[in-house]
Scaffold this active site. Structure first.
Site, short mmCIF file in Angstrom:
data_model
loop_
_atom_site.label_atom_id
_atom_site.label_comp_id
_atom_site.label_asym_id
_atom_site.label_seq_id
_atom_site.Cartn_x
_atom_site.Cartn_y
_atom_site.Cartn_z
N THR A 109 -21.89 29.49 6.33
CA THR A 109 -23.24 28.92 6.34
C THR A 109 -23.26 27.50 6.90
OG1 THR A 109 -22.96 28.27 4.02
CG2 THR A 109 -24.08 30.36 4.46
N HIS B 218 -16.69 12.32 9.61
CA HIS B 218 -15.33 11.91 9.27
C HIS B 218 -14.28 12.59 10.14
CE1 HIS B 218 -11.87 10.61 6.98
NE2 HIS B 218 -11.50 11.87 6.80
N ASP C 46 -15.72 13.55 -4.02
CA ASP C 46 -15.27 12.18 -4.27
C ASP C 46 -16.08 11.52 -5.38
OD1 ASP C 46 -13.14 11.97 -2.58
OD2 ASP C 46 -14.21 11.01 -0.95
N LEU D 179 -19.34 14.71 -2.07
CA LEU D 179 -19.74 15.07 -3.42
C LEU D 179 -18.53 15.17 -4.34
CD1 LEU D 179 -20.28 17.58 -5.63
CD2 LEU D 179 -22.04 15.84 -5.33
N GLY E 35 -16.92 17.15 0.79
CA GLY E 35 -15.96 16.13 0.42
C GLY E 35 -16.57 14.91 -0.25
N PHE F 294 -17.99 30.11 2.12
CA PHE F 294 -18.96 29.01 2.23
C PHE F 294 -19.05 28.50 3.67
CE2 PHE F 294 -18.04 28.47 -2.40
CZ PHE F 294 -19.33 28.58 -2.86
N HIS G 46 -6.26 7.86 10.70
CA HIS G 46 -6.99 7.12 9.66
C HIS G 46 -6.76 5.62 9.75
CE1 HIS G 46 -7.28 11.19 8.10
NE2 HIS G 46 -8.18 10.77 7.23
N THR H 109 -17.10 23.35 -0.46
CA THR H 109 -17.99 24.28 0.25
C THR H 109 -18.02 24.03 1.75
OG1 THR H 109 -19.86 22.81 -0.18
CG2 THR H 109 -19.46 24.59 -1.78
N LYS I 44 -7.00 11.93 -4.80
CA LYS I 44 -7.76 10.71 -4.54
C LYS I 44 -9.26 10.96 -4.63
CE LYS I 44 -5.97 9.32 -0.56
NZ LYS I 44 -5.59 8.40 0.53
#
Length: 534
Positions: free
Chosen positions: A334, A433, A265, A263, A261, A331, A417, A285, A298
């Site tokens: 792993t 997060h 963003d 990356l 997430g 993904f 949030h 991933t 976003k």
């Protein structure tokens, strides 16, 4: 015999179109034949007015005349036949602001009637003057009328992007064209592509990514960036922009963003900024990115403010849609157990506010899916993992789709949030997060119980589910000062009101804006009654 009004209007349309073509080719102004004018003038004035109103209303009906940030209501003015007759453009749209009372009259421009309107704004204000005289106090009220003119430009931005489910484990198979096709159609002989890859992903899949393009005779240019939360800063966007400049990415050339997430963003921010916007393809991933970051529009980075000496989560960002998303759940196999649990933090959030079915799937199969990393095992029935992912994505899209730009700030997907943002930003805090969202989510369950929204049995059931997913339910940093500061930050972020989502039952929620410091303290005390894991 007179032609019908519909035929007359149709002929005028054809004549106008022919005149436009003539103008484009000969740069001459089109004229209306005298016979057509006579036909038009022969129609009753009331009918002419109605036809013009209908025609122009049809032209502008596809586009809202009201600015998305205004509270103006749209209505067409009614003109009498005598007022309409002799006017070249009788259509006027009247608006009135419910807050200020400002009135606006808009008229479409002839050459761009769907997009550009001239306007006249009229506003009234009262000035009160109080003058004391020996015999009496005299109060004088003066009404001041001000007018202004200008233009309104309207453009509807079409947003469309596909979230593609890829057959598990096939995305990086050279025989599967999906990854290459997602990068767009290019001129023959243009055999290169650009990608930004998460550092952890590159370690595991770098060779497979390079081999995929090599097997397809494509030269892959890429930059590797760290994808952790501490790395999600403006500097990372700058590094990516530098590489895009070096590569000389074309204006309509999609690039690939492969990673978690953070990356994604960073990539979305760079895509929005480079040449004022270039297409990009998300390839998530991690479980968290698959169900959360990859789905919406976003993008953002955390911002370190020199003046306040504080770091603000996602304070700098944009609404910018990807050209496509490619989801391959293999993904996840792993990822380590903690990262898989971290993804479940966002999935459980969706279950609590929207879906009892999803909650029950997590109750029953969540722990086994963490152990298997969503791989097929005898302990999990076939299709359960896919069902959880698909249902989560569908719920997110259902919530985001009608409110893509967050014009409505009461959002159930903001559950978890409110307090999590500051929990993540505590210096040295070892919390991810999804974990922070879950701590926030359980704290909000306590608040719901204290308000009588849900029973203690529901709180206990949620707590047990969270434990089964190996998610933390409390944080040592969740204390009175941070909780109240989170509420104040929510007021700032959500435009003047807390708008904190609280569940009223499993799968149902409501937003509240009247939480008090005393209420938070009672909830913190009640939190101590549970055997938390950190």
């Amino acid at each position: 015999q007179k032609r019908s009004s519909e035929l007359a209007l149709a002929q005028m349309r054809e004549q106008a179109a022919a005149g436009q073509n003539k103008t484009e080719s000969n740069e001459k102004q089109a004229t209306i034949p005298a016979s057509l004018v006579e036909t038009w003038n022969a129609l009753p004035a009331e009918l002419r007015a109605a036809l013009v109103q209908t025609e122009l209303a049809n032209n502008v009906s596809e586009t809202s005349l009201t600015h998305p940030d205004s509270s103006l209501s749209l209505s067409s003015s009614s003109s009498s036949p005598s007022e309409t007759e002799g006017q070249s453009n009788p259509l006027e749209i009247e608006e009135e602001c419910s807050q200020t009372g400002t009135k606006m009259t808009l008229k479409p421009l002839e050459r761009a009637p769907k997009n550009v309107f001239t306007f006249v704004k009229t506003s009234k204000s009262e000035q009160i003057n109080v003058e004391k005289k020996p015999a009496a106090t005299v109060t004088t009220k003066t009404t001041v009328v001000t007018t202004s003119k200008g233009w309104r430009n309207i453009f509807s931005l079409p947003i469309s992007y596909d979230v593609n489910l890829v057959e598990q484990g096939t995305l990086l198979d050279p025989s599967n064209p999906q990854l290459l096709e997602a990068t767009g159609v290019h001129p023959e002989g243009y055999n290169r592509r650009f990608a930004v890859i998460d550092e952890a992903v590159y370690t595991m899949y770098g060779d497979k990514i390079i081999n995929y393009f090599t097997q397809r005779n494509i030269e892959i240019h890429y930059v590797v960036l760290p994808g952790g939360e501490p790395d999600k800063r403006p500097d990372a966007v700058d590094k990516l922009l530098d590489k895009m400049c070096e590569y000389k990415l074309r204006r309509r050339e999609p690039f690939l963003a492969i990673g978690g997430g953070c990356l994604l963003d960073i990539a979305g921010m760079a895509a929005c900024l480079y040449r004022r916007g270039v297409p990009f393809v998300r390839v998530p991933t991690t479980l968290l990115a698959i169900v959360d970051a990859s789905v919406g529009v976003k993008n953002g980075v955390d911002y370190c403010c020199d003046i306040t000496d504080e770091t603000y989560k996602n304070r700098v960002g944009s609404f910018y849609a990807p050209s496509a998303c490619l989801l391959d759940s293999s993904f996840i196999t792993t990822q380590d157990r903690r990262n898989v649990s971290n993804g479940f933090g966002e999935i459980l959030k969706l279950a609590l506010v929207r879906s009892v079915d999803l909650f029950e799937l997590l109750e029953t199969h969540g722990a086994a899916l963490i152990e298997s990393r969503f791989a097929s095992t005898p302990s999990v029935p076939d299709g359960v993992g896919d069902r959880i992912i698909n249902l989560s994505i569908q719920i997110m899209l259902e919530e985001l789709g009608p409110n893509l730009w967050e014009n409505k700030l009461e959002r159930c997907v903001d559950y978890g949030h409110t307090f999590s943002k500051l929990l993540e930003m505590v210096p040295g805090a070892d919390i991810m997060h999804g974990e922070a969202v879950n701590v926030d989510g359980f704290f909000c369950c306590i608040l719901s119980n204290l308000r009588g929204f849900i029973s203690r049995d529901v709180v206990d059931r949620v707590f047990k589910c969270m434990q089964g997913l190996n998610l933390p339910t409390d944080s040592k940093n969740l204390e009175s000062k941070l909780a109240w500061q989170s509420c104040k930050d929510a007021i700032e972020h959500r435009n003047g009101a807390m708008r904190i989502p609280l569940i009223t039952d499993l799968g149902e929620s409501v937003c509240v804006s009247d939480v008090t410091p005393e209420e938070l303290d009672r909830a913190l005390e009640m939190m101590k009654e549970y055997p938390h894991t950190y």
